[in-house]
Design a protein around this motif. Structure first.
Motif, mmCIF file in Angstrom:
data_model
loop_
_atom_site.group_PDB
_atom_site.id
_atom_site.type_symbol
_atom_site.label_atom_id
_atom_site.label_comp_id
_atom_site.label_asym_id
_atom_site.label_seq_id
_atom_site.Cartn_x
_atom_site.Cartn_y
_atom_site.Cartn_z
ATOM 1 N N ASP A 16 -121.755 -11.296 54.085
ATOM 2 C CA ASP A 16 -121.604 -9.843 54.018
ATOM 3 C C ASP A 16 -120.308 -9.425 54.719
ATOM 4 O OD1 ASP A 16 -122.489 -7.038 53.609
ATOM 5 O OD2 ASP A 16 -122.648 -7.076 55.805
ATOM 6 N N LEU A 17 -120.093 -9.966 55.894
ATOM 7 C CA LEU A 17 -118.880 -9.668 56.652
ATOM 8 C C LEU A 17 -117.642 -10.227 55.955
ATOM 9 C CD1 LEU A 17 -117.845 -8.328 59.193
ATOM 10 C CD2 LEU A 17 -118.457 -10.386 60.459
ATOM 11 N N GLU A 18 -117.744 -11.412 55.393
ATOM 12 C CA GLU A 18 -116.647 -12.038 54.655
ATOM 13 C C GLU A 18 -116.193 -11.145 53.502
ATOM 14 O OE1 GLU A 18 -114.102 -15.248 53.066
ATOM 15 O OE2 GLU A 18 -114.905 -14.814 55.043
ATOM 16 N N ARG A 19 -117.129 -10.660 52.730
ATOM 17 C CA ARG A 19 -116.787 -9.840 51.558
ATOM 18 C C ARG A 19 -116.186 -8.495 51.964
ATOM 19 N NH1 ARG A 19 -122.114 -12.046 49.772
ATOM 20 N NH2 ARG A 19 -121.577 -13.781 48.386
ATOM 21 N N ARG A 20 -116.675 -7.923 53.065
ATOM 22 C CA ARG A 20 -116.110 -6.652 53.533
ATOM 23 C C ARG A 20 -114.734 -6.851 54.155
ATOM 24 N NH1 ARG A 20 -119.051 -4.584 57.678
ATOM 25 N NH2 ARG A 20 -120.550 -6.286 57.779
ATOM 26 N N SER A 21 -114.523 -7.974 54.839
ATOM 27 C CA SER A 21 -113.259 -8.225 55.521
ATOM 28 C C SER A 21 -112.160 -8.689 54.573
ATOM 29 C CB SER A 21 -113.451 -9.295 56.601
ATOM 30 O OG SER A 21 -114.355 -8.865 57.582
ATOM 31 N N PHE A 22 -112.520 -9.419 53.529
ATOM 32 C CA PHE A 22 -111.542 -10.022 52.616
ATOM 33 C C PHE A 22 -111.912 -9.708 51.170
ATOM 34 C CE2 PHE A 22 -112.272 -12.856 56.323
ATOM 35 C CZ PHE A 22 -111.107 -12.554 57.004
ATOM 36 N N HIS A 42 -116.509 -26.347 63.406
ATOM 37 C CA HIS A 42 -117.220 -25.680 64.504
ATOM 38 C C HIS A 42 -117.140 -24.187 64.205
ATOM 39 C CE1 HIS A 42 -118.721 -25.235 68.617
ATOM 40 N NE2 HIS A 42 -117.855 -24.245 68.764
ATOM 41 N N TYR A 43 -118.246 -23.612 63.768
ATOM 42 C CA TYR A 43 -118.300 -22.188 63.443
ATOM 43 C C TYR A 43 -119.152 -21.459 64.466
ATOM 44 C CZ TYR A 43 -115.721 -21.989 59.112
ATOM 45 O OH TYR A 43 -114.707 -21.997 58.204
ATOM 46 N N LEU A 44 -118.633 -20.326 64.915
ATOM 47 C CA LEU A 44 -119.335 -19.481 65.868
ATOM 48 C C LEU A 44 -119.609 -18.128 65.240
ATOM 49 C CD1 LEU A 44 -117.083 -20.133 69.006
ATOM 50 C CD2 LEU A 44 -119.326 -21.141 68.520
ATOM 51 N N VAL A 45 -120.682 -17.487 65.694
ATOM 52 C CA VAL A 45 -120.920 -16.093 65.345
ATOM 53 C C VAL A 45 -120.935 -15.282 66.635
ATOM 54 C CG1 VAL A 45 -122.146 -16.496 63.175
ATOM 55 C CG2 VAL A 45 -123.445 -16.372 65.301
ATOM 56 N N ASP A 46 -120.539 -14.039 66.503
ATOM 57 C CA ASP A 46 -120.563 -13.066 67.583
ATOM 58 C C ASP A 46 -121.698 -12.105 67.251
ATOM 59 O OD1 ASP A 46 -120.159 -11.033 69.423
ATOM 60 O OD2 ASP A 46 -118.086 -10.640 68.846
ATOM 61 N N GLU A 47 -122.664 -12.034 68.155
ATOM 62 C CA GLU A 47 -123.829 -11.175 67.930
ATOM 63 C C GLU A 47 -123.819 -9.992 68.885
ATOM 64 O OE1 GLU A 47 -127.699 -13.494 66.312
ATOM 65 O OE2 GLU A 47 -127.317 -13.624 68.443
ATOM 66 N N GLU A 48 -124.299 -8.878 68.372
ATOM 67 C CA GLU A 48 -124.513 -7.698 69.203
ATOM 68 C C GLU A 48 -125.858 -7.114 68.788
ATOM 69 O OE1 GLU A 48 -121.416 -4.733 70.558
ATOM 70 O OE2 GLU A 48 -122.315 -3.708 68.832
ATOM 71 N N ASP A 49 -126.756 -7.022 69.741
ATOM 72 C CA ASP A 49 -128.104 -6.505 69.468
ATOM 73 C C ASP A 49 -128.767 -7.230 68.298
ATOM 74 O OD1 ASP A 49 -127.794 -4.612 71.542
ATOM 75 O OD2 ASP A 49 -126.827 -3.195 70.162
ATOM 76 N N GLY A 50 -128.598 -8.562 68.246
ATOM 77 C CA GLY A 50 -129.234 -9.375 67.222
ATOM 78 C C GLY A 50 -128.563 -9.333 65.864
ATOM 79 N N LEU A 74 -114.094 -9.894 62.054
ATOM 80 C CA LEU A 74 -114.942 -9.009 62.846
ATOM 81 C C LEU A 74 -115.290 -7.777 62.041
ATOM 82 C CD1 LEU A 74 -113.069 -9.017 66.258
ATOM 83 C CD2 LEU A 74 -115.247 -10.120 65.758
ATOM 84 N N ASP A 75 -116.496 -7.273 62.266
ATOM 85 C CA ASP A 75 -116.895 -6.002 61.697
ATOM 86 C C ASP A 75 -115.922 -4.941 62.193
ATOM 87 O OD1 ASP A 75 -118.425 -3.343 61.809
ATOM 88 O OD2 ASP A 75 -119.750 -4.600 60.595
ATOM 89 N N GLU A 76 -115.506 -4.055 61.311
ATOM 90 C CA GLU A 76 -114.532 -3.023 61.671
ATOM 91 C C GLU A 76 -114.971 -2.207 62.885
ATOM 92 O OE1 GLU A 76 -112.025 0.548 59.503
ATOM 93 O OE2 GLU A 76 -113.325 -0.734 58.303
ATOM 94 N N SER A 187 -104.610 1.801 63.078
ATOM 95 C CA SER A 187 -103.698 1.823 64.227
ATOM 96 C C SER A 187 -104.458 1.738 65.531
ATOM 97 C CB SER A 187 -102.886 3.109 64.194
ATOM 98 O OG SER A 187 -102.048 3.168 65.314
ATOM 99 N N GLY A 188 -103.981 0.815 66.423
ATOM 100 C CA GLY A 188 -104.591 0.676 67.744
ATOM 101 C C GLY A 188 -105.781 -0.238 67.801
ATOM 102 N N GLN A 189 -106.194 -0.789 66.691
ATOM 103 C CA GLN A 189 -107.334 -1.699 66.694
ATOM 104 C C GLN A 189 -106.875 -3.121 66.540
ATOM 105 O OE1 GLN A 189 -109.801 -0.251 63.472
ATOM 106 N NE2 GLN A 189 -111.158 0.656 64.956
ATOM 107 N N GLU A 190 -107.715 -4.051 67.033
ATOM 108 C CA GLU A 190 -107.422 -5.466 66.892
ATOM 109 C C GLU A 190 -107.684 -5.867 65.447
ATOM 110 O OE1 GLU A 190 -108.586 -7.879 70.238
ATOM 111 O OE2 GLU A 190 -109.481 -9.246 68.817
ATOM 112 N N ALA A 191 -106.987 -6.863 64.981
ATOM 113 C CA ALA A 191 -107.156 -7.362 63.612
ATOM 114 C C ALA A 191 -108.536 -7.956 63.426
ATOM 115 C CB ALA A 191 -106.102 -8.414 63.327
ATOM 116 N N SER A 192 -108.821 -8.377 62.208
ATOM 117 C CA SER A 192 -110.080 -9.058 61.949
ATOM 118 C C SER A 192 -110.242 -10.225 62.877
ATOM 119 C CB SER A 192 -110.133 -9.540 60.496
ATOM 120 O OG SER A 192 -110.164 -8.464 59.618
#
Length: 193
Positions: A16-22, A42-50, A74-76, A187-192
């Motif tokens: 889902d994130l892949e398709r939205r990001s690219f 070696h793949y990692l995921v970043d979780e927030e609130d599950g 990363l999610d926008e 503007s002002g945000q980190e890239a994906s």
């Protein structure tokens, strides 16, 4: 922010994130499944609130002299919070742990934010691949990081921080997506990455 090893159970969230990001060049589900499952990766995921809000991947054969950042996204909604840097640093640390001496990546030439992140961690441009990203006809900037120098720099930074009374979290040595695959954020945000 919680970084953990990605599993096959994360595939739907990653895709889902892949398709939205690219949107123009997302990897297929079969490709991503193989990437996550490979013993060489070696793949990692970043979780927030599950919820998976980011992922990143490294290809590094144990004992090999070089490794490659495959992707970081990363999610926008969570960009610009240092999460891309944290993912990048964790992947760099894994490459060091697997014995690599050099780390490579490609970044879209139209993504100066991601390129800046990589440069800030010590990556240097090696060259360009014209029209590498299709169908967008965007060049790839090929970058390299000397992991031995990065490791020395990380140890020095931890020592200096300790002398000043601070502390580095163990999972965050001082140190972006298939860097090549990041999208330029607002503007002002980190890239994906």
């Amino acid at each position: 922010m919680t970084l953990r090893l990605a599993t096959g159970d994360d595939l739907a969230a990653i895709m889902d994130l892949e398709r939205r990001s690219f949107p123009t060049d997302a990897w297929s589900e079969d490709t991503m499944r193989a990437e996550v499952a490979s013993a060489h990766n070696h793949y990692l995921v970043d979780e927030e609130d599950g919820r998976v809000v980011g992922y990143g991947g490294l290809r590094a054969l144990r004992g090999g002299s070089d490794a490659d950042i495959q992707t970081i996204a990363l999610d926008e909604a969570v960009r610009g919070q240092g999460r891309g840097r944290a993912l990048l640093r964790a992947l760099i640390a894994e490459a060091v742990g697997r014995g690599a001496r050099e780390l490579f990546l490609e970044v879209r030439a139209d993504n100066p934010v991601a390129e800046g992140l990589y440069r800030s961690e010590g990556f240097a441009e090696l060259g360009r691949r014209p029209r590498y990203y299709q169908p967008d006809d965007v060049d790839a900037v090929v970058m390299r990081l000397d992991l031995r120098a990065w490791t020395v720099g990380a140890a020095s930074a931890r020592e200096e921080n300790s002398r000043m009374g601070g502390g580095f979290p163990a999972e965050t040595p001082p140190m972006a997506e298939n860097s090549s695959r990041t999208r330029e954020p607002a503007s002002g945000q980190e890239a994906s990455a």
